[in-house]
Scaffold this active site. Sequence first.
Site: not given
Ligand code: NAD
Length: 380
Positions: A119, A124, A127, A130, A224
């Site tokens: 990521r 992106q 991905d 996402s 994360y």
């Molecule tokens: P994910 O599917 O792994 O998790 C979903 C959400 O659950 C996350 O935001 C996490 O913080 C939250 N979570 C975990 N435990 C929790 C708890 N106990 N209580 C409440 N919430 C909890 O994550 P995701 O959606 O794939 O992405 C998470 C992060 O990564 C975000 O900041 C996103 O913007 C970032 N991201 C970056 C890129 C990139 O740079 N290319 C791509 C995708 C996502």
Amino acid sequence: MKIAVAAETRDGESRVAMVPELVGKLTSLGYDVAVEPGAGQHALLSDEEYVDSGAVIDADAIVDADVVVSVQPLTIERIRRLRRGASTVCFLPTTFEQDAVIDLRDCGITAFAMELVPRISRAQSMDALSSQALVAGYRCAIVAAGMLRRFFPLNMTAAGTVQPAEVVVLGAGVAGLQAIATAKRLGAVVRAYDVRAAAAEEIRSMGAKSIDLELETLEGAGGYAREMTEDRAARQRELLTPYIANADALITTAAVPGRQAPMLVTAAMVEEMRPGSVVVDLAAETGGNVEGSVAGEVVRIGNAQVWGGRNVPSQMPGPASRLYAQNIVNILTLMTATGEGTETGTFAPDFDDEIVAGSCVTHDGEIRHEPTRTALEGAS
Ligand code: NAD
């Protein structure tokens, strides 16, 4: 060289890895594209549309293909029909698909896993986690709105005022933010909570209220979430209880990479919700954020109907396939050799590239993904 688009054979999978609209991107790179008959039917894409866009329909498309693209991993019988040295590009959850990984290794297949694409900003557009989370988050909000037997928005009419629905979203990653945005657009009052420090601002930027539990934030590698201790989890559940009791709809989307979904909401917390409340648990398949939710089913807990998500992106196969196919085009473009002296349409992944190396599971008779290699072959 030939790219084959596999028809999905797994139960409940309605997506397809390539859509007619994007076939031209592959042919313009110099590839021939062959599609298995009916590959797009569940996404409402006909064989004729693929032919009109420059592909051929071929029941044996995978047998002599150089690259096979799919959403789910191929079954073992199908892996064994591939040409030695061919490549596959699909989701490949290595922890659950160990038999497939062994066959891919032993059949000399180069396998790339879409969920392993690093990521980083350069990746992106490839991905797929996402792109599919976006679809899933939207679908969760729509399911909640559909199941709830009241309005999401405020309605002020001559016959009186109807208050808007209160929606709580737990987990504000890609799916959670999309669920928040969708519920907001439908007019609900939305509150959300996430353990990551950056999430509060992201929640507010969607027009929702960020729930502040005054607990330490939990951020691990790469931005994360980290896993909670049991003490922290219990405190979080206690502090969230009044917010959940007051919600008409609860949507949970929390995950920690490489772990079971955290259990955020006990059955006792759901029992505090009012009659007619709904709960949508996107994480039901990976352990569940809500105690008692069942993937693919609606169960009743106390006064609430609890919907457990099962392959949620596949429930909107049209847009999910379109976005996934674009991710596939982008990663295949990265893996196509260009430049002087190169034949067009030469699939030549550069293993010095971190996206190629990071997403590769098997190559040349070896398991290249270190955690999977250790799990299957032991430490070296
Ligand atoms: P994910 O599917 O792994 O998790 C979903 C959400 O659950 C996350 O935001 C996490 O913080 C939250 N979570 C975990 N435990 C929790 C708890 N106990 N209580 C409440 N919430 C909890 O994550 P995701 O959606 O794939 O992405 C998470 C992060 O990564 C975000 O900041 C996103 O913007 C970032 N991201 C970056 C890129 C990139 O740079 N290319 C791509 C995708 C996502």
